[in-house]
Motif scaffolding. Structure first.
Motif, PDB file in Angstrom:
ATOM      1  N   LEU A   1       4.198  -2.520   4.151  1.00 44.14           N
ATOM      2  CA  LEU A   1       3.838  -1.170   4.161  1.00 44.14           C
ATOM      3  C   LEU A   1       5.046  -0.083   3.275  1.00 44.14           C
ATOM      4  N   GLY A   2       4.346   0.588   2.274  1.00 46.82           N
ATOM      5  CA  GLY A   2       5.238   1.169   1.460  1.00 46.82           C
ATOM      6  C   GLY A   2       6.281   2.191   1.955  1.00 46.82           C
ATOM      7  N   ASP A   3       5.995   2.585   3.219  1.00 52.70           N
ATOM      8  CA  ASP A   3       6.828   3.492   3.993  1.00 52.70           C
ATOM      9  C   ASP A   3       7.546   2.974   5.314  1.00 52.70           C
TER      10      ASP A   3
ATOM     11  N   ALA B   1      -7.091   0.350   1.396  1.00 49.14           N
ATOM     12  CA  ALA B   1      -5.834   0.008   0.558  1.00 49.14           C
ATOM     13  C   ALA B   1      -5.890  -1.389   0.195  1.00 49.14           C
TER      14      ALA B   1
ATOM     15  N   PRO C   1       0.932  -1.311   0.084  1.00 48.40           N
ATOM     16  CA  PRO C   1       0.170  -0.188   0.134  1.00 48.40           C
ATOM     17  C   PRO C   1       0.836   1.124   0.079  1.00 48.40           C
ATOM     18  N   ALA C   2       0.440   2.085  -0.775  1.00 47.68           N
ATOM     19  CA  ALA C   2       1.606   3.250  -0.922  1.00 47.68           C
ATOM     20  C   ALA C   2       0.475   4.708  -1.548  1.00 47.68           C
TER      21      ALA C   2
ATOM     22  N   LEU D   1      -9.112   5.906   2.176  1.00 43.11           N
ATOM     23  CA  LEU D   1     -10.134   5.582   3.326  1.00 43.11           C
ATOM     24  C   LEU D   1      -9.457   4.810   4.254  1.00 43.11           C
TER      25      LEU D   1
ATOM     26  N   THR E   1       0.729  12.855   5.506  1.00 37.13           N
ATOM     27  CA  THR E   1       0.557  14.281   6.140  1.00 37.13           C
ATOM     28  C   THR E   1       1.674  14.743   7.133  1.00 37.13           C
ATOM     29  N   ARG E   2       2.272  13.451   7.666  1.00 39.22           N
ATOM     30  CA  ARG E   2       3.657  13.775   8.460  1.00 39.22           C
ATOM     31  C   ARG E   2       4.733  14.397   7.754  1.00 39.22           C
TER      32      ARG E   2
ATOM     33  N   GLU F   1       6.606   7.506  -0.210  1.00 44.66           N
ATOM     34  CA  GLU F   1       7.130   6.224  -0.578  1.00 44.66           C
ATOM     35  C   GLU F   1       8.375   6.686  -1.610  1.00 44.66           C
TER      36      GLU F   1
ATOM     37  N   LYS G   1       0.174   9.765  -7.547  1.00 44.10           N
ATOM     38  CA  LYS G   1       1.492   8.898  -7.329  1.00 44.10           C
ATOM     39  C   LYS G   1       1.992   8.484  -8.461  1.00 44.10           C
TER      40      LYS G   1
ATOM     41  N   GLY H   1      -1.322   6.581   0.797  1.00 45.34           N
ATOM     42  CA  GLY H   1      -1.727   7.621   1.745  1.00 45.34           C
ATOM     43  C   GLY H   1      -1.291   8.814   1.372  1.00 45.34           C
TER      44      GLY H   1
ATOM     45  N   GLN I   1      -6.179   3.302  -5.528  1.00 46.11           N
ATOM     46  CA  GLN I   1      -7.448   3.355  -4.325  1.00 46.11           C
ATOM     47  C   GLN I   1      -7.875   4.736  -4.758  1.00 46.11           C
TER      48      GLN I   1
ATOM     49  N   LEU J   1      -5.892   2.123   5.766  1.00 47.15           N
ATOM     50  CA  LEU J   1      -4.874   0.761   5.199  1.00 47.15           C
ATOM     51  C   LEU J   1      -5.683  -0.219   4.931  1.00 47.15           C
TER      52      LEU J   1
HETATM   53  P1  UTP Z   1       0.270   5.756   7.120  1.00 44.04           P
HETATM   54  O1  UTP Z   1      -1.000   5.846   8.250  1.00 44.04           O
HETATM   55  O2  UTP Z   1       1.627   5.669   7.614  1.00 44.04           O
HETATM   56  O3  UTP Z   1       0.375   6.599   5.845  1.00 44.04           O
HETATM   57  O4  UTP Z   1      -0.328   4.335   6.620  1.00 44.04           O
HETATM   58  P2  UTP Z   1      -0.326   8.035   5.881  1.00 44.04           P
HETATM   59  O5  UTP Z   1      -1.872   7.985   6.156  1.00 44.04           O
HETATM   60  O6  UTP Z   1      -0.025   8.278   4.314  1.00 44.04           O
HETATM   61  O7  UTP Z   1       0.527   8.653   6.481  1.00 44.04           O
HETATM   62  P3  UTP Z   1       0.161  10.183   7.591  1.00 44.04           P
HETATM   63  O8  UTP Z   1      -0.030   9.461   8.746  1.00 44.04           O
HETATM   64  O9  UTP Z   1      -0.772  11.169   7.076  1.00 44.04           O
HETATM   65  O10 UTP Z   1       1.639  10.783   7.699  1.00 44.04           O
HETATM   66  C1  UTP Z   1       0.828   3.258   6.037  1.00 44.04           C
HETATM   67  C2  UTP Z   1       1.039   2.897   4.679  1.00 44.04           C
HETATM   68  O11 UTP Z   1      -0.515   2.574   4.125  1.00 44.04           O
HETATM   69  C3  UTP Z   1      -0.614   3.478   3.056  1.00 44.04           C
HETATM   70  C4  UTP Z   1       0.387   4.629   3.368  1.00 44.04           C
HETATM   71  O12 UTP Z   1       0.541   5.139   1.813  1.00 44.04           O
HETATM   72  C5  UTP Z   1       1.455   3.798   3.861  1.00 44.04           C
HETATM   73  O13 UTP Z   1       2.432   3.144   3.048  1.00 44.04           O
HETATM   74  N1  UTP Z   1      -2.105   3.885   3.002  1.00 44.04           N
HETATM   75  C6  UTP Z   1      -2.844   4.434   4.175  1.00 44.04           C
HETATM   76  C7  UTP Z   1      -2.815   3.708   1.684  1.00 44.04           C
HETATM   77  O14 UTP Z   1      -2.261   3.020   0.873  1.00 44.04           O
HETATM   78  N2  UTP Z   1      -4.001   4.097   1.655  1.00 44.04           N
HETATM   79  C8  UTP Z   1      -4.823   4.816   2.696  1.00 44.04           C
HETATM   80  O15 UTP Z   1      -5.877   5.221   2.770  1.00 44.04           O
HETATM   81  C9  UTP Z   1      -3.917   4.985   3.925  1.00 44.04           C
END
Ligand code: UTP
Length: 287
Positions: free
Chosen positions: A128-130, A111, A8-9, A106, A14-15, A26, A59, A11, A102, A108
């Motif tokens: 997880l992609g990060d 995803a 999953p990549a 909505l 936001t951090r 990612e 992305k 998200g 995705q 993980l």
């Molecule tokens: P995180 O909660 O760390 O990612 O999800 P985020 O929401 O992108 O980060 P912050 O908290 O806002 O900074 C872990 C992994 O799941 C993916 C993210 O890309 C990440 O690799 N993810 C998360 C999705 O693919 N889809 C989503 O809806 C949420």
């Protein structure tokens, strides 16, 4: 054997705003390679043959990175830059890489649900992609795939965290009498205070899941953060089938977290013979 993996990549990251406004987190580079490449390589080195990257609308950089760039290849060849040519040509080789969008972020769990058609009815890995796990001799997801061959049930990758950090993670609660690295689970508690934590084993970014997870994800209600949480679906699955945790033997870098990201860059620089001496010198001066 587990042959398929989902990364999953999609998200928002936001951090890591503002950079993630225009660039997927990612793709944040660990010196000269994006985080997600290390994760794809971990899957390939673990025997995965088909990888599904779950991406979002903005992305495209991820899709482009794993595609060939014939124009650049031609230029590098014409300039006699064989080393650089080899470096870009082999990215993403070793497995078939697939993509799915995705359409709404909505959570993980949502995803992972996007992978349902791709996975079909077989167990699969989620990375997880990060979240990077480094063990060159025995990759983290391979450790879990091997254990899957023994237990034939879902496994959550875990690592021990200090007691004072339990409030940052999903913490596993093993069944009574379960000890050692592999434990059958009773439950998972989201971010418990240290005094309420049933263990110090925290869930990280690696899972091996039975395909029945999709049954629970399909009707999973939104949970924490108003997101469809993978952990919530796993908890419901736990009522019907066994779920284990496995303490992983690897160095973890949660690249979605700034301090871990900086540590990853420093560690990789210190392991790179062409950078080590100079970087060490600069670090010493600063300290
Ligand atoms: P995180 O909660 O760390 O990612 O999800 P985020 O929401 O992108 O980060 P912050 O908290 O806002 O900074 C872990 C992994 O799941 C993916 C993210 O890309 C990440 O690799 N993810 C998360 C999705 O693919 N889809 C989503 O809806 C949420």
């Amino acid at each position: 054997m587990i042959k398929k993996a989902v990364i999953p990549a999609a998200g928002y990251g936001t951090r890591f705003l503002p950079i993630t406004k225009a660039m997927p987190k990612e793709m944040l580079p660990i010196i000269d390679r994006p985080t997600i490449e290390f994760i794809v390589n971990e899957a390939v080195e673990s025997g995965i043959t088909d990888i599904l990257l779950v991406v979002s609308g903005n992305k495209n950089a991820i899709v482009d990175y794993f595609d060939r760039n014939l124009e650049l290849e031609t230029i590098l060849k014409a300039q006699g830059k064989d080393f650089e040519y080899g470096m870009i040509k082999h990215i993403g080789e070793g497995a078939n890489i697939h993509f799915v969008r995705q359409r709404e972020q909505l959570g993980l769990g949502h995803a992972v649900l996007q992978a349902e058609t791709f996975i079909g009815n077989e167990p699969f890995a989620v990375l997880l992609g990060d979240d990077m796990y480094v063990n060159h001799e025995y990759p983290a997801i391979k450790q879990m795939i091997d254990v899957y061959e023994e237990v034939h049930a879902s496994i959550l990758g875990t690592m021990e965290v200090p007691h004072s950090h339990t409030h940052l993670y999903g913490i596993t609660s093993p069944k009574k009498g379960e000890t050692g690295k592999l434990k059958e689970l009773e439950s998972v508690i989201e971010k418990p205070k240290p005094e309420d934590a049933p263990s110090r084993s925290a869930i990280g970014g690696r899972y091996v899941l039975s395909p029945s997870i999709f049954k629970y994800l399909r009707n999973q209600e939104r949970g924490k953060g108003n997101e469809i949480q993978l952990t919530d679906a796993i908890l419901r699955m736990m009522a019907d089938e066994k779920v284990y945790s496995l303490d992983l033997d690897a160095k973890r870098y949660d690249v979605g977290n700034k301090v871990d990201y900086i540590e990853a860059i420093i560690d990789f620089a210190l392991q790179d013979e062409s950078l080590k001496a100079e970087v060490l010198e600069k670090l010493k001066k600063k300290i």
